[in-house]
Design an enzyme around this catalytic site. Sequence first.
Site, PDB file in Angstrom:
ATOM      1  N   CYS A  96      -3.158 119.621  91.116  1.00 53.32           N
ATOM      2  CA  CYS A  96      -1.965 119.918  91.728  1.00 53.32           C
ATOM      3  C   CYS A  96      -0.943 119.223  92.189  1.00 53.32           C
ATOM      4  O   CYS A  96      -0.365 118.527  91.353  1.00 53.32           O
ATOM      5  CB  CYS A  96      -2.374 121.094  92.735  1.00 53.32           C
ATOM      6  SG  CYS A  96      -1.169 122.127  92.976  1.00 53.32           S
ATOM      7  N   ARG A 130       6.143 131.082  93.620  1.00 57.22           N
ATOM      8  CA  ARG A 130       5.103 130.404  93.768  1.00 57.22           C
ATOM      9  C   ARG A 130       4.050 130.820  93.148  1.00 57.22           C
ATOM     10  O   ARG A 130       3.765 132.185  93.137  1.00 57.22           O
ATOM     11  CB  ARG A 130       4.928 130.565  95.430  1.00 57.22           C
ATOM     12  CG  ARG A 130       3.941 129.326  95.785  1.00 57.22           C
ATOM     13  CD  ARG A 130       4.011 128.753  97.509  1.00 57.22           C
ATOM     14  NE  ARG A 130       3.020 127.977  97.253  1.00 57.22           N
ATOM     15  CZ  ARG A 130       3.321 126.598  97.468  1.00 57.22           C
ATOM     16  NH1 ARG A 130       4.542 126.159  97.253  1.00 57.22           N
ATOM     17  NH2 ARG A 130       2.563 125.666  97.530  1.00 57.22           N
ATOM     18  N   HIS A 194      -7.250 124.217  91.804  1.00 64.11           N
ATOM     19  CA  HIS A 194      -7.448 123.640  92.839  1.00 64.11           C
ATOM     20  C   HIS A 194      -8.771 123.294  93.631  1.00 64.11           C
ATOM     21  O   HIS A 194      -9.671 123.778  93.071  1.00 64.11           O
ATOM     22  CB  HIS A 194      -6.849 124.530  93.930  1.00 64.11           C
ATOM     23  CG  HIS A 194      -5.417 124.062  94.528  1.00 64.11           C
ATOM     24  ND1 HIS A 194      -5.606 122.805  95.114  1.00 64.11           N
ATOM     25  CD2 HIS A 194      -4.445 124.651  94.677  1.00 64.11           C
ATOM     26  CE1 HIS A 194      -4.227 122.595  95.291  1.00 64.11           C
ATOM     27  NE2 HIS A 194      -3.306 123.525  94.877  1.00 64.11           N
TER      28      HIS A 194
HETATM   29  N1  GLN Z   1       3.689 120.595  96.368  1.00 65.22           N
HETATM   30  C1  GLN Z   1       3.127 121.086  95.140  1.00 65.22           C
HETATM   31  C2  GLN Z   1       3.859 122.455  94.384  1.00 65.22           C
HETATM   32  O1  GLN Z   1       3.933 123.139  95.350  1.00 65.22           O
HETATM   33  C3  GLN Z   1       1.973 120.890  95.035  1.00 65.22           C
HETATM   34  C4  GLN Z   1       1.165 121.823  95.852  1.00 65.22           C
HETATM   35  C5  GLN Z   1      -0.298 121.743  95.866  1.00 65.22           C
HETATM   36  O2  GLN Z   1      -0.837 120.805  95.866  1.00 65.22           O
HETATM   37  N2  GLN Z   1      -0.839 122.740  96.163  1.00 65.22           N
HETATM   38  O3  GLN Z   1       4.026 122.489  93.597  1.00 65.22           O
END
Ligand code: GLN
Length: 236
Positions: A96, A130, A194
């Site tokens: 990520c 998101r 993740h």
């Molecule tokens: N900040 C990054 C995004 O939102 C990565 C987020 C994360 O590692 N979950 O794309």
Amino acid sequence: MSDTSSALRIVWIYPDLLSTYGDQGNALILRRRAELRGIRTELVRVLSSDPVPVEGDIYLLGGGEDRPQILAAERLRSDGGLKRAAERGAAVFAVCAGYQIIGESYGDDADNPLPGVGILDVRSGRGETRAVGEIVADVAPELGGGRITGFENHQGRTAVGPSAVPLSRTVTGIGNDGQTEGAYQGQVIGTYLHGPALPRNPHLADLLLRMRVGDLAPLPPSWGEALHQERLAAAL
Ligand code: GLN
């Protein structure tokens, strides 16, 4: 006298900045699956105040919020150790935020492009929405195939450049762009799966181990495979 020179060195990069989602599980499962095959391991935790050693075998980077992500990218770029390690042929597994910052560029919270470490030919920017939820994807056949599952939570979207190859094709979820998930280039792998992606996908852990130690003896089915099957059934 103990001989540490031949231990497989797993380097966990910046647990103080990039470890929002149980990323430690990736280090633990790599060690466990190596040691079950009689391969000694050493886990090196590198805080963001420390230099990144170049003689590691497998480097792990986890996820993070936007600000720690920027800080981590700046420090990794000025340190240079991760890039040198990748050039020496170390394996890298980045999740990520870690995935985005090992690329050529990524977007900050206002979607201004910022330079990445440049060891994976991907460019990330912010998406309209998101991406949150379970993700299932099929790994590229050149990497041995197999279905992987994980949890994604990111604003970023990622374009894979000509020197890299998508890690997998999405079955459900968003990943890079709704079509593909993650990317790899040589021994460098990035993914939106993740946290403890490797405990959930033991064959991915073995893929990384094989990059450094060659052939691996098969292991009897474990709770890892049971967890993998359970998450697969729950996600589809
Ligand atoms: N900040 C990054 C995004 O939102 C990565 C987020 C994360 O590692 N979950 O794309």
